[in-house]
Scaffold this motif. Structure first.
Motif, PDB file in Angstrom:
ATOM      1  N   ILE A  26       0.855  -1.285   0.191  1.00 47.62           N
ATOM      2  CA  ILE A  26      -0.303   0.009  -0.267  1.00 47.62           C
ATOM      3  C   ILE A  26       1.094   1.291  -0.018  1.00 47.62           C
ATOM      4  CG2 ILE A  26      -1.672   1.816   0.877  1.00 47.62           C
ATOM      5  CD1 ILE A  26      -2.510  -1.604   2.206  1.00 47.62           C
ATOM      6  N   ASP A  27       1.039   2.202  -0.639  1.00 47.76           N
ATOM      7  CA  ASP A  27       1.483   3.635  -0.955  1.00 47.76           C
ATOM      8  C   ASP A  27       1.384   4.385   0.576  1.00 47.76           C
ATOM      9  OD1 ASP A  27       1.817   2.991  -3.619  1.00 47.76           O
ATOM     10  OD2 ASP A  27       0.542   4.018  -4.029  1.00 47.76           O
ATOM     11  N   SER A  28       2.530   4.299   0.662  1.00 45.28           N
ATOM     12  CA  SER A  28       2.652   5.655   1.963  1.00 45.28           C
ATOM     13  C   SER A  28       3.909   6.243   1.910  1.00 45.28           C
ATOM     14  CB  SER A  28       2.774   4.203   3.423  1.00 45.28           C
ATOM     15  OG  SER A  28       3.166   5.427   4.721  1.00 45.28           O
ATOM     16  N   TYR A  29       3.899   7.451   2.668  1.00 46.10           N
ATOM     17  CA  TYR A  29       4.265   8.675   2.835  1.00 46.10           C
ATOM     18  C   TYR A  29       5.897   8.277   3.507  1.00 46.10           C
ATOM     19  CZ  TYR A  29       0.602  11.599   1.042  1.00 46.10           C
ATOM     20  OH  TYR A  29      -0.202  11.951   0.180  1.00 46.10           O
ATOM     21  N   SER A  30       6.102   7.509   5.071  1.00 45.27           N
ATOM     22  CA  SER A  30       7.356   7.453   5.149  1.00 45.27           C
ATOM     23  C   SER A  30       7.717   5.843   5.096  1.00 45.27           C
ATOM     24  CB  SER A  30       6.813   8.001   6.680  1.00 45.27           C
ATOM     25  OG  SER A  30       5.269   7.225   7.248  1.00 45.27           O
ATOM     26  N   ASP A  31       6.489   4.892   5.204  1.00 45.01           N
ATOM     27  CA  ASP A  31       6.494   3.625   6.370  1.00 45.01           C
ATOM     28  C   ASP A  31       6.037   2.538   4.953  1.00 45.01           C
ATOM     29  OD1 ASP A  31       7.782   4.686   8.222  1.00 45.01           O
ATOM     30  OD2 ASP A  31       5.404   4.004   9.448  1.00 45.01           O
ATOM     31  N   ILE A  32       6.583   1.516   4.484  1.00 46.33           N
ATOM     32  CA  ILE A  32       6.004   1.114   3.459  1.00 46.33           C
ATOM     33  C   ILE A  32       5.605  -0.541   4.300  1.00 46.33           C
ATOM     34  CG2 ILE A  32       6.842  -1.095   2.373  1.00 46.33           C
ATOM     35  CD1 ILE A  32      10.089  -0.329   2.772  1.00 46.33           C
ATOM     36  N   VAL A  33       4.377   0.043   3.803  1.00 51.22           N
ATOM     37  CA  VAL A  33       2.679  -0.642   4.249  1.00 51.22           C
ATOM     38  C   VAL A  33       2.949  -2.153   3.750  1.00 51.22           C
ATOM     39  CG1 VAL A  33       0.480  -0.365   5.315  1.00 51.22           C
ATOM     40  CG2 VAL A  33       2.556   1.410   5.541  1.00 51.22           C
ATOM     41  N   ILE A  34       2.276  -3.406   4.317  1.00 51.91           N
ATOM     42  CA  ILE A  34       1.885  -4.168   3.661  1.00 51.91           C
ATOM     43  C   ILE A  34       1.313  -5.102   3.892  1.00 51.91           C
ATOM     44  CG2 ILE A  34       2.828  -6.649   2.736  1.00 51.91           C
ATOM     45  CD1 ILE A  34       5.689  -5.959   2.506  1.00 51.91           C
ATOM     46  N   ARG A  35      -0.065  -5.387   3.772  1.00 50.24           N
ATOM     47  CA  ARG A  35      -1.667  -5.495   3.658  1.00 50.24           C
ATOM     48  C   ARG A  35      -1.495  -7.438   3.032  1.00 50.24           C
ATOM     49  NH1 ARG A  35      -6.723  -2.854   2.080  1.00 50.24           N
ATOM     50  NH2 ARG A  35      -6.277  -3.801   0.294  1.00 50.24           N
ATOM     51  N   VAL A  36      -2.179  -8.160   4.283  1.00 43.43           N
ATOM     52  CA  VAL A  36      -1.868  -9.056   4.047  1.00 43.43           C
ATOM     53  C   VAL A  36      -3.441  -9.970   4.253  1.00 43.43           C
ATOM     54  CG1 VAL A  36      -1.349 -11.517   4.829  1.00 43.43           C
ATOM     55  CG2 VAL A  36       0.426  -9.760   5.044  1.00 43.43           C
ATOM     56  N   VAL A  73       9.549  -0.698   8.032  1.00 40.33           N
ATOM     57  CA  VAL A  73       8.259  -1.758   7.044  1.00 40.33           C
ATOM     58  C   VAL A  73       6.382  -2.045   8.324  1.00 40.33           C
ATOM     59  CG1 VAL A  73       7.765  -3.921   6.234  1.00 40.33           C
ATOM     60  CG2 VAL A  73       9.719  -2.773   5.763  1.00 40.33           C
ATOM     61  N   ARG A  74       5.407  -1.840   7.769  1.00 41.96           N
ATOM     62  CA  ARG A  74       4.324  -2.161   9.034  1.00 41.96           C
ATOM     63  C   ARG A  74       3.510  -3.249   8.608  1.00 41.96           C
ATOM     64  NH1 ARG A  74       0.809   2.503  10.407  1.00 41.96           N
ATOM     65  NH2 ARG A  74       0.828   2.592   7.825  1.00 41.96           N
ATOM     66  N   ILE A  75       3.056  -4.142   8.617  1.00 40.26           N
ATOM     67  CA  ILE A  75       2.223  -5.423   8.216  1.00 40.26           C
ATOM     68  C   ILE A  75       1.020  -5.565   9.035  1.00 40.26           C
ATOM     69  CG2 ILE A  75       2.539  -7.826   7.640  1.00 40.26           C
ATOM     70  CD1 ILE A  75       5.508  -7.664   7.552  1.00 40.26           C
TER      71      ILE A  75
END
Length: 80
Positions: A26-36, A73-75
């Motif tokens: 998922i596009d984010s400004y500061s972090d890499i966000v991964i949705r499972v 990274v946030r999951i």
């Protein structure tokens, strides 16, 4: 190995017989966000008791991102 494909690999190892697993960035400004996204009946297998399995997945993916100097990274784990 890309972080999304690494996350998908880890989740599919936990749920080998489930076909409708969706892992996306998922596009984010500061972090890499991964949705499972997993089926509702498989949530307990992914999260684990007290969130131990989910935290382990996050740790492995964050270590891979740190090794490549990609940042935080946030999951997010959700049900279908």
């Amino acid at each position: 190995m890309e972080l999304v494909s690494l996350t998908e690999f880890l989740v599919k190892q936990l749920l080998p017989n489930i076909d409708n697993i969706n892992v996306e960035k998922i596009d984010s400004y500061s972090d890499i966000v991964i949705r499972v996204l997993v089926p509702n009946e498989c949530m307990s297998s992914i999260i684990g008791k007290g969130g131990n399995i989910a935290n382990s997945i996050r740790t492995v993916v964050q270590a891979a991102a740190y090794n490549r100097k990609l940042g935080r990274v946030r999951i997010n784990i959700d049900s279908l």
